[in-house]
Design a protein around this motif. Structure first.
Motif, PDB file in Angstrom:
ATOM      1  N   ILE A 165      -9.965   4.389 -12.734  1.00 13.09           N
ATOM      2  CA  ILE A 165     -10.593   3.244 -11.981  1.00 13.09           C
ATOM      3  C   ILE A 165     -10.402   3.305 -10.646  1.00 13.09           C
ATOM      4  CG2 ILE A 165     -10.949   0.829 -12.218  1.00 13.09           C
ATOM      5  CD1 ILE A 165      -9.654   1.059 -14.979  1.00 13.09           C
ATOM      6  N   SER A 166     -11.510   3.319  -9.898  1.00 14.86           N
ATOM      7  CA  SER A 166     -11.591   2.978  -8.466  1.00 14.86           C
ATOM      8  C   SER A 166     -12.271   1.930  -7.924  1.00 14.86           C
ATOM      9  CB  SER A 166     -11.683   4.528  -7.627  1.00 14.86           C
ATOM     10  OG  SER A 166     -13.061   4.605  -7.838  1.00 14.86           O
ATOM     11  N   ALA A 209      -8.442   1.321  -3.955  1.00 12.70           N
ATOM     12  CA  ALA A 209      -7.476   1.178  -4.778  1.00 12.70           C
ATOM     13  C   ALA A 209      -7.784   2.089  -6.059  1.00 12.70           C
ATOM     14  CB  ALA A 209      -7.306  -0.377  -5.252  1.00 12.70           C
ATOM     15  N   GLU A 210      -6.705   2.659  -6.616  1.00 18.12           N
ATOM     16  CA  GLU A 210      -6.899   3.715  -7.891  1.00 18.12           C
ATOM     17  C   GLU A 210      -6.148   2.911  -8.963  1.00 18.12           C
ATOM     18  OE1 GLU A 210      -9.052   6.114  -7.676  1.00 18.12           O
ATOM     19  OE2 GLU A 210      -9.476   6.013  -5.455  1.00 18.12           O
ATOM     20  N   ALA A 211      -6.842   3.164 -10.280  1.00 24.57           N
ATOM     21  CA  ALA A 211      -6.064   2.636 -11.363  1.00 24.57           C
ATOM     22  C   ALA A 211      -6.231   3.443 -12.566  1.00 24.57           C
ATOM     23  CB  ALA A 211      -6.209   0.931 -11.403  1.00 24.57           C
ATOM     24  N   THR A 264       0.791  -1.334   0.066  1.00 27.07           N
ATOM     25  CA  THR A 264      -0.085   0.023   0.021  1.00 27.07           C
ATOM     26  C   THR A 264       0.915   1.353   0.072  1.00 27.07           C
ATOM     27  OG1 THR A 264      -0.140   0.166   2.320  1.00 27.07           O
ATOM     28  CG2 THR A 264      -1.766  -1.144   1.330  1.00 27.07           C
ATOM     29  N   GLY A 265       0.227   2.314  -0.389  1.00 24.21           N
ATOM     30  CA  GLY A 265       0.999   3.460  -0.537  1.00 24.21           C
ATOM     31  C   GLY A 265       2.145   3.514  -1.528  1.00 24.21           C
ATOM     32  N   VAL A 266       2.028   2.672  -2.326  1.00 19.74           N
ATOM     33  CA  VAL A 266       3.225   2.474  -3.550  1.00 19.74           C
ATOM     34  C   VAL A 266       2.759   2.728  -4.914  1.00 19.74           C
ATOM     35  CG1 VAL A 266       5.086   0.956  -4.467  1.00 19.74           C
ATOM     36  CG2 VAL A 266       4.652   0.933  -2.221  1.00 19.74           C
ATOM     37  N   ALA A 267       3.481   3.513  -5.667  1.00 24.17           N
ATOM     38  CA  ALA A 267       2.923   3.513  -7.182  1.00 24.17           C
ATOM     39  C   ALA A 267       3.317   2.402  -7.889  1.00 24.17           C
ATOM     40  CB  ALA A 267       3.470   4.851  -7.747  1.00 24.17           C
TER      41      ALA A 267
END
Length: 281
Positions: free
Chosen positions: A85-86, A76-78, A44-47
């Motif tokens: 997209i979330s 999550a965001e994509a 988490t918190g990683v690109a």
């Protein structure tokens, strides 16, 4: 990376450090004597850069810029190349459960649309997460996979940052994609404490003092050409964001500049070799 990295002992909810089965012996080796699957890279918190997805046994390579990020708050965001997209995300042990994706409805190029559909299909449901070094693989119960790599943060200085988003409080407006290439807003920070680029119509330059996660911009100086209304509106927003104190973050190839009033810009790092063009406005 300018986002804070915390260890598992600090906050279980903030990140996930994965280990394969068979590491209870504490030796760092699995039961078969091979290297255990564990890393200090948080999930988490990683690109994460999306490398490929495999659905129904068919592997599809990701387009440039495809990314996924899971925040510590369960979201999550994509971006798989077109739509944003979330999805709700729940992390427990080596399992990540993703809810039903919510996506914008922009038209995409056929090849990107094809990948996006495959990626969305691979997102749903429960996944087993396998982290090896900086490589993450998410596998569904049916065997579909998404392969990701940690995206290293771009350097603030020396990178050509292309402005893609205008921020105003909680509102984000995408910079029109049909702006003339030579007037696409961009900025580059130099070693001498200056910033220069193009705001959407005119070239500009000014002083930018960086201290920690803060940047203080002095009022920029720009040329005085007139351009169509849409370009001038973008320019006004960009120049306003580059005047006064701001806070900045870099996640992978994404830079966000935000003032205290919530106004700012979002920008992405230009591909290698494109930085030189920023010197020509």
């Amino acid at each position: 990376m300018h986002t804070q990295r915390m260890t598992l002992s600090v906050s279980v909810l903030a990140l996930l450090t994965l280990a394969a089965c068979g590491t209870e012996n504490g030796s760092g080796k699995g039961s078969d004597g091979g290297d255990s699957v564990q890393s200090d890279v948080p999930v988490t918190g990683v690109a994460w850069r999306v490398d490929s997805v495999t659905v129904g046994g068919k592997k599809t390579e990701a387009p440039e810029g495809a990314r996924l990020e899971i925040d510590p708050k369960g979201r999550a965001e994509a971006d798989f190349g077109c739509n944003h997209i979330s999805v709700d995300a729940r992390v427990k042990g080596d399992h990540i459960t993703l809810g039903k994706p919510v996506t914008t409805q922009m038209a995409c190029e056929e090849s990107i649309e094809k990948f996006e559909k495959a990626a969305i299909d691979a997102m749903g449901g429960e996944h087993t997460a396998k982290l090896v070094g900086e490589k993450l693989t998410l596998t569904t119960e049916s065997g579909d996979t998404m392969a990701l790599s940690e995206e290293k943060p771009a350097d603030l200085v020396g990178t050509k940052w292309t402005v893609t988003t205008l921020l105003s409080g909680k509102t984000a407006t995408t910079v029109p994609a049909d702006l003339p290439k030579e007037r696409t807003p961009h900025l580059t920070f130099a070693e001498d404490g200056t910033v220069s680029g193009n705001a959407g119509c005119n070239s500009f330059s000014g002083k930018a003092t960086v201290k920690g996660s803060a940047i203080v911009f002095e009022p920029p100086v720009s040329t005085r050409k007139m351009c169509p209304k849409a370009e001038m509106e973008v320019e006004r927003a960009v120049l306003a964001a580059l005047d006064g104190p701001t806070t900045y973050t870099i996640k992978g190839s994404t830079l966000t500049l935000t003032a205290d009033d919530g106004k700012g810009v979002g920008a992405t790092a230009a591909p290698a070799g494109a930085e030189s063009s920023s010197q020509h406005g």
